[in-house]
Write an enzyme that holds these catalytic residues in place. Structure first.
Site, PDB file in Angstrom:
ATOM      1  N   ARG A 184       0.758  -1.178   0.141  1.00 44.43           N
ATOM      2  CA  ARG A 184       0.113  -0.062   0.168  1.00 44.43           C
ATOM      3  C   ARG A 184       0.860   1.334   0.013  1.00 44.43           C
ATOM      4  NH1 ARG A 184      -2.875  -3.196   3.378  1.00 44.43           N
ATOM      5  NH2 ARG A 184      -4.822  -4.098   2.534  1.00 44.43           N
TER       6      ARG A 184
ATOM      7  N   LYS B 238       3.159  11.934 -11.118  1.00 46.23           N
ATOM      8  CA  LYS B 238       2.408  10.777 -11.905  1.00 46.23           C
ATOM      9  C   LYS B 238       3.520   9.594 -12.304  1.00 46.23           C
ATOM     10  CE  LYS B 238      -0.509  13.791 -14.882  1.00 46.23           C
ATOM     11  NZ  LYS B 238      -0.750  14.251 -16.027  1.00 46.23           N
TER      12      LYS B 238
ATOM     13  N   GLU C 296      10.678  19.220 -24.454  1.00 43.89           N
ATOM     14  CA  GLU C 296      10.019  19.312 -23.272  1.00 43.89           C
ATOM     15  C   GLU C 296      10.671  20.839 -22.641  1.00 43.89           C
ATOM     16  OE1 GLU C 296       7.473  17.739 -22.225  1.00 43.89           O
ATOM     17  OE2 GLU C 296       7.618  15.678 -22.981  1.00 43.89           O
TER      18      GLU C 296
ATOM     19  N   LYS D  68       7.843  23.314 -13.447  1.00 43.39           N
ATOM     20  CA  LYS D  68       6.697  22.185 -13.340  1.00 43.39           C
ATOM     21  C   LYS D  68       6.371  22.118 -11.666  1.00 43.39           C
ATOM     22  CE  LYS D  68       5.527  17.548 -14.526  1.00 43.39           C
ATOM     23  NZ  LYS D  68       5.587  16.273 -14.965  1.00 43.39           N
TER      24      LYS D  68
ATOM     25  N   GLU E 173      -4.490  17.431 -11.659  1.00 46.91           N
ATOM     26  CA  GLU E 173      -4.735  17.815 -12.980  1.00 46.91           C
ATOM     27  C   GLU E 173      -6.461  18.093 -13.210  1.00 46.91           C
ATOM     28  OE1 GLU E 173      -2.698  16.093 -16.216  1.00 46.91           O
ATOM     29  OE2 GLU E 173      -3.974  16.990 -17.804  1.00 46.91           O
TER      30      GLU E 173
ATOM     31  N   ARG F 237      -2.875  22.226 -14.516  1.00 49.68           N
ATOM     32  CA  ARG F 237      -1.707  21.329 -14.922  1.00 49.68           C
ATOM     33  C   ARG F 237      -1.727  20.782 -16.450  1.00 49.68           C
ATOM     34  NH1 ARG F 237       0.892  16.417 -11.345  1.00 49.68           N
ATOM     35  NH2 ARG F 237       2.237  15.756 -12.939  1.00 49.68           N
TER      36      ARG F 237
ATOM     37  N   ASN G 266       0.526  19.913 -21.014  1.00 55.26           N
ATOM     38  CA  ASN G 266       0.158  19.057 -22.459  1.00 55.26           C
ATOM     39  C   ASN G 266       0.387  19.939 -23.636  1.00 55.26           C
ATOM     40  OD1 ASN G 266      -0.022  16.615 -21.114  1.00 55.26           O
ATOM     41  ND2 ASN G 266      -2.205  17.520 -20.435  1.00 55.26           N
TER      42      ASN G 266
ATOM     43  N   HIS H 264       0.624  18.301 -26.915  1.00 54.26           N
ATOM     44  CA  HIS H 264       0.805  16.840 -26.699  1.00 54.26           C
ATOM     45  C   HIS H 264      -0.595  16.159 -27.286  1.00 54.26           C
ATOM     46  CE1 HIS H 264       4.287  17.415 -24.013  1.00 54.26           C
ATOM     47  NE2 HIS H 264       4.026  16.214 -23.735  1.00 54.26           N
TER      48      HIS H 264
ATOM     49  N   HIS I  96       0.612  13.092 -29.035  1.00 53.51           N
ATOM     50  CA  HIS I  96       0.262  11.948 -28.490  1.00 53.51           C
ATOM     51  C   HIS I  96      -0.433  10.948 -29.712  1.00 53.51           C
ATOM     52  CE1 HIS I  96       0.229  12.838 -23.905  1.00 53.51           C
ATOM     53  NE2 HIS I  96       1.341  12.256 -24.331  1.00 53.51           N
TER      54      HIS I  96
ATOM     55  N   HIS J  73       8.922  10.370 -28.141  1.00 46.21           N
ATOM     56  CA  HIS J  73       7.959  11.351 -27.458  1.00 46.21           C
ATOM     57  C   HIS J  73       8.227  12.603 -27.967  1.00 46.21           C
ATOM     58  CE1 HIS J  73       4.999  13.121 -25.028  1.00 46.21           C
ATOM     59  NE2 HIS J  73       5.721  13.557 -24.347  1.00 46.21           N
TER      60      HIS J  73
HETATM   61  N1  LIG Z   1       5.294  10.527 -15.133  1.00 42.07           N
HETATM   62  C1  LIG Z   1       5.142  11.841 -16.178  1.00 42.07           C
HETATM   63  O1  LIG Z   1       4.733  12.690 -15.476  1.00 42.07           O
HETATM   64  C2  LIG Z   1       5.742  11.599 -17.281  1.00 42.07           C
HETATM   65  C3  LIG Z   1       6.035  12.940 -18.084  1.00 42.07           C
HETATM   66  C4  LIG Z   1       6.628  12.465 -19.402  1.00 42.07           C
HETATM   67  C5  LIG Z   1       6.881  11.302 -19.937  1.00 42.07           C
HETATM   68  N2  LIG Z   1       6.705  10.222 -19.143  1.00 42.07           N
HETATM   69  C6  LIG Z   1       7.078   9.002 -19.610  1.00 42.07           C
HETATM   70  O2  LIG Z   1       8.412   8.911 -19.732  1.00 42.07           O
HETATM   71  C7  LIG Z   1       8.566   7.818 -20.716  1.00 42.07           C
HETATM   72  C8  LIG Z   1       9.838   8.253 -21.808  1.00 42.07           C
HETATM   73  O3  LIG Z   1      11.033   8.641 -20.799  1.00 42.07           O
HETATM   74  P1  LIG Z   1      12.275   8.722 -21.453  1.00 42.07           P
HETATM   75  O4  LIG Z   1      12.355   9.489 -22.480  1.00 42.07           O
HETATM   76  O5  LIG Z   1      13.243   9.010 -20.123  1.00 42.07           O
HETATM   77  O6  LIG Z   1      12.587   7.166 -22.091  1.00 42.07           O
HETATM   78  P2  LIG Z   1      13.454   5.890 -21.478  1.00 42.07           P
HETATM   79  O7  LIG Z   1      13.173   5.753 -19.798  1.00 42.07           O
HETATM   80  O8  LIG Z   1      12.870   4.944 -22.318  1.00 42.07           O
HETATM   81  O9  LIG Z   1      14.892   6.166 -21.765  1.00 42.07           O
HETATM   82  C9  LIG Z   1      15.486   6.435 -23.069  1.00 42.07           C
HETATM   83  C10 LIG Z   1      16.597   5.549 -23.546  1.00 42.07           C
HETATM   84  O10 LIG Z   1      17.839   5.974 -22.859  1.00 42.07           O
HETATM   85  C11 LIG Z   1      18.555   4.889 -22.061  1.00 42.07           C
HETATM   86  N3  LIG Z   1      18.947   5.636 -21.148  1.00 42.07           N
HETATM   87  C12 LIG Z   1      18.401   6.200 -19.917  1.00 42.07           C
HETATM   88  N4  LIG Z   1      19.406   7.057 -19.108  1.00 42.07           N
HETATM   89  C13 LIG Z   1      20.473   6.937 -19.969  1.00 42.07           C
HETATM   90  C14 LIG Z   1      21.772   7.415 -19.753  1.00 42.07           C
HETATM   91  N5  LIG Z   1      22.367   8.551 -18.881  1.00 42.07           N
HETATM   92  N6  LIG Z   1      22.699   7.101 -20.821  1.00 42.07           N
HETATM   93  C15 LIG Z   1      22.438   6.238 -21.925  1.00 42.07           C
HETATM   94  N7  LIG Z   1      21.305   5.706 -22.283  1.00 42.07           N
HETATM   95  C16 LIG Z   1      20.444   5.912 -21.105  1.00 42.07           C
HETATM   96  C17 LIG Z   1      17.347   4.024 -21.691  1.00 42.07           C
HETATM   97  O11 LIG Z   1      17.676   3.025 -21.139  1.00 42.07           O
HETATM   98  C18 LIG Z   1      16.287   3.992 -22.821  1.00 42.07           C
HETATM   99  O12 LIG Z   1      16.901   3.051 -23.739  1.00 42.07           O
HETATM  100  C19 LIG Z   1       7.502   7.357 -21.345  1.00 42.07           C
HETATM  101  O13 LIG Z   1       6.988   6.403 -21.093  1.00 42.07           O
HETATM  102  C20 LIG Z   1       6.490   8.413 -20.864  1.00 42.07           C
HETATM  103  O14 LIG Z   1       5.201   8.119 -20.756  1.00 42.07           O
HETATM  104  C21 LIG Z   1       6.275  10.390 -17.836  1.00 42.07           C
HETATM  105 ZN   LIG Z   2       5.837  14.962 -22.908  1.00 43.16          ZN
END
Ligand SMILES: NC(=O)c1ccc[n+]([C@@H]2O[C@H](COP(=O)([O-])OP(=O)(O)OC[C@H]3O[C@@H](n4cnc5c(N)ncnc54)[C@H](O)[C@@H]3O)[C@@H](O)[C@H]2O)c1
Ligand SMILES: [Zn+2]
Length: 375
Positions: free
Chosen positions: A121, A143, A185, A227, A237, A241, A245, A248, A252, A265
């Site tokens: 939990r 999130k 971003e 942020k 949101e 918030r 987006n 987006h 998306h 993305h």
């Molecule tokens: N929670 C939120 O508010 C929020 C906001 C925006 C995006 N997201 C989510 O985030 C995700 C995307 O995140 P991302 O773009 O970081 O992608 P990711 O976590 O897939 O990382 C991208 C790639 O880089 C590699 N990597 C990570 N750090 C590294 C480093 N320092 N050196 C070398 N390689 C490295 C990873 O292994 C992966 O292959 C999506 O699932 C999206 O939905 C969440």
């Molecule tokens: Zn985004």
């Protein structure tokens, strides 16, 4: 080091941005008064790069840690991997006072955060984001969640970390395409909230592309501050918030119709933000000069700025926009800019305008970008 506070009453926490922070994780966790056992959740790319350093820092401060490794990429953000993580946590006898360290990009952060929110939990977790996108966006704001076959982020929670550590050194190994995607971003924060940040990005884009640590520290901290301010006003949101987006809605949908394969993305929302800027010009009277500045900045960041869709793809894009979970009562609402630094959410946009904007011919420089971005 720069420190940003996320003011959420009892759930407030700090974001620390600076160099060589991985080595301080143990000390920081000790200060945050967490239990003695923890699990580091990371992916197969990130673990060999930073896992040992994090584990050693934790050990120096008296913490016992186990590393749970998931495959890299979006497919790990799934209920299957949530269950596998639970099993590992149980096998390592993590208890209510134990905690999770999310070490990686947004995928790891969202997955590990969701596991932390639900295991027993809820147990504490800290975010150690290692991509630019995760440092400026996904690690902040609480999130967390995973995807279903039916769509992205359909299962999740609002669950805040106890601490976010953004170590700038980790960005050095990030592939250039991922780094640039994160810049989409960063630019977004300038457009939605801070004209001065936007101007700074215009001045310092080259240094930023060179991953200049000093420039990065200031800019990442500013993005986190924005942020944090937005999230503090509207954690779950219900209104404001939504401005996060910007770009987006179309972004998306583009990701969805290309089955999350063609665009990262950040690339999809680069196209989405330029389209949103053009709609803003039509609907809110955003100055033509500002629309151009926006397009130019994405171009300079090496991001795609345009797409050409055939009729079938257009149809799919609209269908995908209507499926977006932010659509209410079938109406697509947009975040639009009045000027750089000021946006409004909940803007109704006629379908015809969206169609027109997406059918505009590819501009001369946009076609050059595609090859540029692939490098
Ligand atoms: N929670 C939120 O508010 C929020 C906001 C925006 C995006 N997201 C989510 O985030 C995700 C995307 O995140 P991302 O773009 O970081 O992608 P990711 O976590 O897939 O990382 C991208 C790639 O880089 C590699 N990597 C990570 N750090 C590294 C480093 N320092 N050196 C070398 N390689 C490295 C990873 O292994 C992966 O292959 C999506 O699932 C999206 O939905 C969440
Ligand atoms: Zn985004």
């Amino acid at each position: 080091m720069r420190i940003v506070n996320v003011p959420l009453g009892q759930r407030s926490y700090l974001i620390k941005v600076g160099a060589a922070l991985l080595e301080t994780i143990g000390r920081e966790c000790a200060r945050t008064q967490l239990g003695k056992r923890c699990a580091i959740i990371s992916d197969r790319n990130v673990t060999p790069l930073f896992g040992k350093r994090v584990k050693e820092s934790l050990a120096r401060a008296g913490f016992e840690s186990e590393i749970v490794v998931v495959p890299p990429g979006e497919t790990s953000k799934s209920v299957i991997w949530v269950e596998k993580c639970y099993d590992e946590l149980a096998a390592h006898r993590l208890e209510r006072k134990s905690f999770i360290v999310a070490l990686g990009g947004g995928v790891v952060g969202d997955l590990a955060g969701f596991v932390a929110a639900t295991y027993l939990r809820g147990i504490p977790f800290i975010q150690v984001p290692t991509t630019l996108l995760a440092q400026v966006d996904s690690s902040v704001g609480g999130k967390v969640g995973v995807n279903l076959r039916a769509g992205k982020n359909l299962v999740g929670a609002f669950y805040q970390p106890r601490l976010v550590l953004c170590d700038l050194d980790t960005l050095r190994t990030l592939p250039v395409r991922e780094y640039r995607a994160g810049l989409a971003e960063v630019i977004k924060y300038g457009i939605i909230y801070d004209a001065e940040l936007f101007e700074r990005l215009e001045r310092e884009m080259e240094k930023l592309l060179g991953r200049d640590a000093k420039v990065l520290a200031g800019i990442i901290a500013r993005c986190c501050e924005i942020k944090a301010e937005v999230v503090a006003q509207d954690e779950t949101e219900s209104g404001l918030r939504a401005i996060l987006n910007f770009g987006h809605t179309i972004g998306h949908a583009l990701e969805a119709i290309s089955h999350y394969g063609k665009y990262l993305h950040g690339e999809a929302i680069s196209i989405g933000q330029i389209a949103a800027a053009k709609l803003s010009r039509e609907i809110l009277g955003l100055a033509g000069q500002d629309t151009e500045r926006i397009e130019k900045l994405f171009h300079r960041a090496g991001l795609p700025t345009n797409i050409s869709l055939n009729q079938g793809q257009h149809k799919k894009l609209f269908a995908a926009m209507k499926l977006d979970k932010k659509v209410s009562a079938g109406e697509i609402k947009f975040v639009l800019a009045r000027r750089i630094g000021e946006v409004e959410f909940g803007q109704k946009v006629p379908t015809a305008s969206i169609k027109r904007i997406l059918s505009l011919p590819i501009t001369h420089h946009a076609s050059r970008i595609t090859s540029h971005a692939r490098r």
